[in-house]
Design a protein around this motif. Structure first.
Motif: not given
Lengths: 259, 376
Positions: A84-85, A89, A108-112, A114, A172-173, A176, B236, B239-240, B243, B252-256
């Protein structure tokens, strides 16, 4: 198979993917290729292994065998979050929103990358974090406005309707800033008006330079938005071509309708 | 019972100081669990293990001559290290397995404390270790300064609590409004009473330096930890965690890196419980392995659920309610039944209270009801 010389460099290409669950070969030597800047469709009868293939591409399920190249680099050993990073996505077949977070927080969670997501930065870089949050918030609002969810920004995501959840998940996707979005049935369980809208959004974002790989059962959607379509049946590649080619392919019709 | 509310008798004040310290230390302990379960969704049934490590490390180190200001952080870090070990072995498992493993680890730690006598003095327990501020003889000016600090903490807490209830009243129906209004009024009065008691105790610091010193240190610690946690869960980073609590596949799908965050949550919660362990030891002034039975973990769960999981202020309030209940039911010992039956009765009643709460207010006292009506 495809004539590689003609297509632009693929952003994603997978070859020889295999996955068995017990004795069942869910995905059996399947390949797929997504050209840069395209909207590629992935279709197949129920149980063909489409969603499993998605899971293998994003490594939510580890493949038994096979190679996955994303942006020219192998990713089959990476963890899902690393993929994803790198800019791929995925969404889920049944929209998964974070219920007890607000719609805005989902975005906001989806922003990379951070700064504020690192434990120590929370203490030492408050200014930078606040700035990033402001920027992310602006961008999130922009996206939410474009899909008509801006008014819901402060509601719990769990309070959204099914269609709105689909929109939120796609938004949301987008948040990212991906190179490639894997959409798993974006039109499933969505009313016809909204399906049309979703298609418009996808083609709009595609023109902005985003590549899509879409699983979909709704043939109208596939035919109207996709540049190329891959057909999967019983875990294997059945056909590949433009939507018109696929529509007239006798093997495909057979797989869907039976002999 | 009225003595608790109105008397300024030395004995009563002494008991209330003990209660306030208990609220602070159990609040601290439960805040750690709340970070793990309330914010991250980790089912930790072995929270007492962190407390055990914190209590033993701090007391044994301080007996070896290490100053308390160094011993406590080391104890907390060792507790966090236990979290790291637990996390590495279990966090990749499904959550129900995590629950089983954690309860096992906590018993393991207790049994090590019981059997490794060369280190922990086994069943004889650790005694006569240094206590914070026990030899401190503050001047009048210092004592007034301490009272001022306490006043600031109580003032802030009551103001925040009042504001919170004000918001709840605005959103409530008529009869609910009345209940919330009366309840919050009583709570504020109780808060003022506890502030007065703390202020008097600190002003008369010499009456019982160890107890009053512990009161002061524990209140400051819980205030700092609360502030730090509030800041973290609103960042933030927090927030993770939320989530992950909601749906870790999405995170995971959002890169965490879900595993790393779970590990951090488990370790930080363990760190906080490790500090609570030091306070626990100081309050008891002796440490035995039997102090760390699984029951202690479940006290933290009760406190967190009472107050509202996923809510730090609620967790502290839950600790207050729990100890108020314990104090009020102490009088039951006058009933003509055996002491162990009284003990059982008290636990039964708290079970009943929890059940009623789950029906009437499943989100806990300060929890947000809207969150429960949401679909997955």
């Amino acid at each position: 198979m495809t004539d590689l010389s003609k297509s632009p460099m693929p952003v994603l290409s997978a070859t020889g993917l295999m996955k068995s669950f017990g004795g069942v070969k869910a995905v059996n030597d399947a390949s797929i290729e997504v050209a840069q800047g395209s909207i590629t469709g992935l279709i197949g009868p129920n149980g063909a292994g489409k969603t499993t293939l998605f899971n293998l591409l994003s490594n939510f399920i580890e493949p038994d065998q096979g190679r996955v190249l994303f942006d020219g680099e192998p990713i089959e050993r990476l963890r899902p979050y690393q993929i994803a990073q790198r800019g791929m996505t995925r969404t889920f077949q049944v929209a998964r929103v974070l219920s007890r977070l607000s719609v805005m927080d989902n975005m906001l969670l989806a922003a990379q990358q951070q700064t504020g997501e690192k434990f120590w930065s929370t203490w030492f870089l408050p200014g930078r974090i606040a700035q990033e949050e402001r920027d992310a918030r602006d961008r999130a609002l922009e996206i939410l406005e474009s899909v008509g969810l801006a008014a819901k920004a402060n509601d719990y995501a769990g309070a959204l309707s099914g269609g709105q959840r689909k929109l939120l998940e796609i938004s949301r996707a987008l948040m990212t800033r991906p190179k490639l979005i894997l959409l798993d049935e974006p039109a499933a369980g969505v009313n016809p008006t909204l399906i049309k809208q979703i298609c418009e959004y996808i083609t709009y974002w595609n023109r902005q330079g985003l590549t899509f790989l879409v699983i979909e059962h709704n043939m109208d959607v596939i035919m109207s938005i996709c540049d190329r379509v891959w057909v999967l049946a019983e875990g294997k590649n059945l056909a590949e071509g433009t939507p018109t080619e696929i529509q007239t392919n006798s093997q495909v019709l057979e797989a869907y309708l039976g002999k | 019972m009225f003595n608790y509310l109105f008397s300024f008798d030395t004995g009563i004040i002494g008991y209330l100081v003990f209660l306030i310290t208990s609220v602070a230390l159990y609040g601290l302990f439960s805040l750690g669990l709340n970070l793990q379960w309330g914010y991250t969704g980790l089912i930790n049934f072995g929270h007492v293990a962190f407390m055990t490590v914190g209590a033993y490390s701090t007391t044994l180190l301080s007996l070896a001559g290490v100053p308390l200001l160094v011993a406590v952080p080391i104890g907390a870090m060792l507790a966090a290290l236990l979290g790291l070990l637990m996390g590495f072995s279990t966090l990749r498992l499904r959550e129900d397995y995590l629950a089983i493993v954690t309860i096992g680890v906590s018993e393991l730690v207790r049994l090590i404390a019981l059997n490794e006598g060369w280190l922990t003095k086994g069943a004889f327990g650790v005694q006569s270790f240094p206590l914070p501020l026990e030899n401190f003889r503050p001047t009048v000016a210092t004592r007034i300064g301490m009272v001022a600090v306490i006043t600031a903490i109580f003032g802030l807490a009551l103001w925040k609590l009042g504001r919170r209830f004000f918001h709840q009243i605005r959103g409530a129906k008529n009869w609910q409004k009345r209940i919330v209004a009366i309840g919050s009024g009583l709570l504020v009065l109780l808060g003022v009473r506890l502030w007065l008691v703390s202020a008097i105790a600190l002003y008369n610091f010499r009456s019982s330096p160890a107890a009053n010193g512990l009161l002061f240190v524990s209140l400051i610690t819980v205030a700092i930890v609360f502030w730090a946690l509030e800041r973290l869960v609103k960042s933030p980073w927090g927030r993770v965690l939320k989530a992950i609590r909601e749906d870790e596949e999405v995170a995971k799908a959002l890169g965490k890196n879900v595993f790393a965050y779970k590990l951090q949550s488990l370790m930080l919660g363990g760190f906080i419980a490790g500090i609570a362990g030091a306070f626990f030891a100081w309050q008891l002034s002796t440490v035995y392995p039997t102090n760390f039975e699984p029951l202690v973990t479940f006290q933290a769960w009760i406190i967190m659920i009472l107050g509202g999981a996923g809510n730090n202020a609620g967790t502290l309030l839950g600790a207050g309610i729990y100890w108020a209940y314990t104090a009020l039911t102490r009088d039951l010992e006058r009933l003509p039944i055996a002491a162990d039956q009284v003990g059982a009765l008290r636990i039964m009643v708290i079970g009943l209270i929890l059940m009623v709460l789950m029906i009437w207010r499943p989100q806990g006292v300060l929890g947000n009801k809207d969150e429960l009506t949401l679909g997955k």
